[in-house]
Design a protein around this motif. Structure first.
Motif, PDB file in Angstrom:
ATOM      1  N   THR A  31       0.881  -1.152  -0.117  1.00 53.16           N
ATOM      2  CA  THR A  31       0.040  -0.065   0.003  1.00 53.16           C
ATOM      3  C   THR A  31       0.820   1.135   0.071  1.00 53.16           C
ATOM      4  O   THR A  31       0.332   2.405  -0.021  1.00 53.16           O
ATOM      5  CB  THR A  31      -0.923   0.010   1.332  1.00 53.16           C
TER       6      THR A  31
ATOM      7  N   GLU B 196      -4.028  -2.327   5.565  1.00 57.50           N
ATOM      8  CA  GLU B 196      -3.294  -3.436   5.181  1.00 57.50           C
ATOM      9  C   GLU B 196      -2.664  -4.284   6.478  1.00 57.50           C
ATOM     10  O   GLU B 196      -2.612  -5.387   6.519  1.00 57.50           O
ATOM     11  CB  GLU B 196      -1.801  -2.680   4.445  1.00 57.50           C
TER      12      GLU B 196
ATOM     13  N   SER C 128     -10.575   5.447  -4.286  1.00 58.14           N
ATOM     14  CA  SER C 128      -9.485   5.120  -5.010  1.00 58.14           C
ATOM     15  C   SER C 128      -9.438   3.718  -4.820  1.00 58.14           C
ATOM     16  O   SER C 128      -9.889   3.040  -3.920  1.00 58.14           O
ATOM     17  CB  SER C 128      -8.135   5.788  -4.255  1.00 58.14           C
ATOM     18  N   GLU C 129      -8.445   2.984  -5.918  1.00 56.02           N
ATOM     19  CA  GLU C 129      -8.106   1.518  -5.721  1.00 56.02           C
ATOM     20  C   GLU C 129      -6.844   1.413  -6.461  1.00 56.02           C
ATOM     21  O   GLU C 129      -6.251   1.927  -7.272  1.00 56.02           O
ATOM     22  CB  GLU C 129      -9.340   0.646  -6.733  1.00 56.02           C
ATOM     23  N   THR C 130      -6.159   0.384  -5.792  1.00 53.98           N
ATOM     24  CA  THR C 130      -4.865  -0.071  -6.270  1.00 53.98           C
ATOM     25  C   THR C 130      -4.681  -1.617  -6.481  1.00 53.98           C
ATOM     26  O   THR C 130      -5.395  -2.370  -5.648  1.00 53.98           O
ATOM     27  CB  THR C 130      -3.932   0.468  -5.149  1.00 53.98           C
ATOM     28  N   ILE C 131      -4.141  -1.635  -7.480  1.00 54.92           N
ATOM     29  CA  ILE C 131      -4.078  -3.364  -7.844  1.00 54.92           C
ATOM     30  C   ILE C 131      -2.482  -3.544  -7.758  1.00 54.92           C
ATOM     31  O   ILE C 131      -1.687  -2.580  -8.350  1.00 54.92           O
ATOM     32  CB  ILE C 131      -4.497  -3.441  -9.368  1.00 54.92           C
TER      33      ILE C 131
ATOM     34  N   GLY D 199      -3.837  -8.089  -3.546  1.00 56.90           N
ATOM     35  CA  GLY D 199      -3.904  -8.113  -4.684  1.00 56.90           C
ATOM     36  C   GLY D 199      -4.542  -6.743  -5.323  1.00 56.90           C
ATOM     37  O   GLY D 199      -4.105  -6.337  -6.142  1.00 56.90           O
ATOM     38  N   ARG D 200      -5.579  -6.466  -4.395  1.00 63.48           N
ATOM     39  CA  ARG D 200      -6.260  -5.202  -4.481  1.00 63.48           C
ATOM     40  C   ARG D 200      -6.550  -4.552  -3.276  1.00 63.48           C
ATOM     41  O   ARG D 200      -7.232  -5.341  -2.458  1.00 63.48           O
ATOM     42  CB  ARG D 200      -7.755  -5.404  -5.519  1.00 63.48           C
ATOM     43  N   ILE D 201      -6.957  -3.294  -3.413  1.00 65.78           N
ATOM     44  CA  ILE D 201      -7.624  -2.764  -2.230  1.00 65.78           C
ATOM     45  C   ILE D 201      -8.315  -1.463  -3.015  1.00 65.78           C
ATOM     46  O   ILE D 201      -7.731  -0.747  -3.804  1.00 65.78           O
ATOM     47  CB  ILE D 201      -6.572  -2.391  -1.155  1.00 65.78           C
ATOM     48  N   LYS D 202      -9.486  -1.192  -2.289  1.00 65.70           N
ATOM     49  CA  LYS D 202     -10.266  -0.305  -2.708  1.00 65.70           C
ATOM     50  C   LYS D 202     -11.002   0.519  -1.562  1.00 65.70           C
ATOM     51  O   LYS D 202     -11.582  -0.302  -0.834  1.00 65.70           O
ATOM     52  CB  LYS D 202     -11.282  -0.750  -3.767  1.00 65.70           C
ATOM     53  N   PHE D 203     -10.876   1.640  -1.485  1.00 67.31           N
ATOM     54  CA  PHE D 203     -11.596   2.279  -0.312  1.00 67.31           C
ATOM     55  C   PHE D 203     -12.382   3.539  -0.425  1.00 67.31           C
ATOM     56  O   PHE D 203     -12.243   4.299  -1.396  1.00 67.31           O
ATOM     57  CB  PHE D 203     -10.958   2.167   1.039  1.00 67.31           C
TER      58      PHE D 203
END
Lengths: 171, 160
Positions: free
Chosen positions: A63, B71, A105-108, B85-89
Motif C-alpha cells: 500500500t 493493510e 481510489s483503488e490499487t492493484i 492483490g487489490r484494495i479499494k476504499f
C-alpha cells in the motif's frame, strides 16, 4: 460552464503523461515509519530472515506504492509548490473547476516493490464525465490511472483515482 | 518462522468474520503516518490549518495512511504469506486524534483462480463511535496449504 469538453482535455484522454522516475531508490526508513504509524508488526518488514524466506528479500508494504512518487517538500532549484498527480491539477485548470476531492481510489498490486528498486510511473486519464450537480457544487468526475513499473520493466501496480472536480455555488 | 502463523485457504469460510481491531489514533501517529507517506499537506499536521481552512475539528488521517491501516489489519489476520492483490476504499468521514478506530470485516468470497491462486475477497470497515468512516474492499491471496506461497507467483500466475 459548458458540457463540451475542451479539446485539450479530449487530447489528454488515454494518453500516457508525466512519465517520471522515483527521486530516490526505495528505502527502509519510510517503511519503518509507515509500519510504526499503524503498529504493523508484519515480520516481512522487520525480520530480514522472514523476508528472505517468503519474499526473497526485503520489500515495502504494497500500500506504499503511491508514497514513492510524492516529490520532496523542497529541493534545490525547485520553484513553486511541487505536486504529485499533475494530470489531476491540469484537469482542474482546463475545466475551470477550482475545488476537488478524492471520490474513490483503488490499487492493484503486481510484483513486490523491493528495497533499492527504482520505479517509473506514468499517468493516464481514462475518462472525464459529464457536468453534474453534486452536494458540493457543479462539477465532473474523472478517473486517472497511475501505472508503475520497476527497473526491470515489471509491472508493480496501478493506482486508480476517481476525483470530483467542482465549483462551489456562487464561486 | 515457527512462531509465525500463516492462514491457509482451508481455514477460511465465506461469511467468516475477521477479528476486531481497535486502536486510538493520536496526533503523533497521524503526523508520523502523513510524513512517512511523504504527504506534506498541512491539514495532516497543522491543527490551525485544518480548523480554519478545512473547517474540521483537528488534523486527520491521510489517505495513504488509511490504506496502511487496512493493510495491517488484513495481514495481522493472514500472516506474512498473505499477499494483497487489490484494495479499494471510500473515505466517508475523517479520523481525528483521540478517535478510537474499530476495524471489522468479513470474507465475502473465497475462490481459486485458473492458476491455482487462492483468493479471499474481503469487505472491511473502520468505524468511530459506531459510525463507519471508511469502507474498504480488498482481495488477498493466501496459501492453499503450508507449502504454498503466493509471493512466488509472477506474470500469468499472478492475476489480482
Amino acid at each position: 460552464m459548458t458540457d463540451q469538453l475542451p479539446s485539450k482535455v479530449q487530447e489528454m484522454i488515454g494518453k500516457p503523461l508525466y512519465e517520471e522516475r522515483t527521486e530516490f531508490p526505495i528505502e527502509m526508513g519510510y517503511v519503518y515509519n509507515t509500519c510504526a504509524a499503524v503498529h504493523n508488526g508484519n515480520p516481512l518488514f522487520w525480520d530480514s530472515k522472514v523476508a528472505a524466506e517468503i519474499t526473497g528479500g526485503q520489500i515495502a508494504p504494497p500500500t506504499m506504492l503511491s508514497v514513492w512518487f510524492r516529490p520532496h517538500y523542497w529541493a534545490p532549484g525547485a520553484e513553486g509548490e511541487r505536486k504529485a498527480l499533475m494530470t489531476h491539477f491540469d484537469l482542474k485548470e482546463l475545466l475551470e473547476l477550482p475545488e476537488a476531492v478524492v471520490a474513490g481510489s483503488e490499487t492493484i498490486f503486481g510484483e513486490p516493490v523491493r528495497i533499492g528498486d527504482v520505479l517509473t510511473t506514468r499517468q493516464i486519464v481514462r475518462e472525464v464525465g459529464p457536468l453534474k450537480q453534486t452536494k458540493l457544487g457543479t462539477g465532473r468526475f474523472w478517473t486517472i490511472d497511475v501505472e508503475t513499473v520497476n527497473q526491470h520493466g515489471d509491472w508493480v501496480g496501478t493506482d486508480i483515482y476517481t476525483m470530483l472536480g467542482y465549483r462551489r455555488p456562487g464561486q | 518462522m515457527s512462531a509465525v502463523h500463516n492462514l491457509t485457504a482451508s481455514e477460511v469460510q465465506e461469511g467468516q468474520q475477521l477479528p476486531i481491531l481497535t486502536h486510538t489514533a493520536s496526533a503523533t501517529t497521524i503526523v508520523l503516518g502523513a510524513l512517512a507517506s511523504r504527504d506534506w499537506r498541512p491539514m495532516h499536521h497543522d491543527k490551525d490549518f485544518a480548523v480554519e481552512r478545512n473547517g474540521v475539528r483537528n488534523i486527520f488521517i491521510n489517505t495513504p495512511n488509511n490504506a496502511a491501516w487496512f493493510e495491517r489489519y488484513i495481514t495481522d489476520w493472514t500472516g506474512p504469506k498473505g499477499r494483497l492483490g487489490r484494495i479499494k476504499f471510500k473515505m466517508k468521514t475523517s479520523v481525528f486524534p483521540g478517535d478510537e478506530m474499530v476495524f471489522s470485516g468479513r470474507v465475502a468470497r473465497s475462490t481459486v483462480d485458473a492458476g491455482g491462486c487462492c483468493w479471499l475477497d474481503l469487505e472491511l470497515a473502520v468505524s468511530v463511535a459506531g459510525q463507519v468512516t471508511t469502507e474498504c474492499q480488498a482481495r488477498v491471496a493466501v496459501p492453499a496449504d503450508p507449502n504454498d506461497n503466493p509471493w512466488l507467483r509472477k506474470g500469468p500466475r499472478w492475476q489480482p
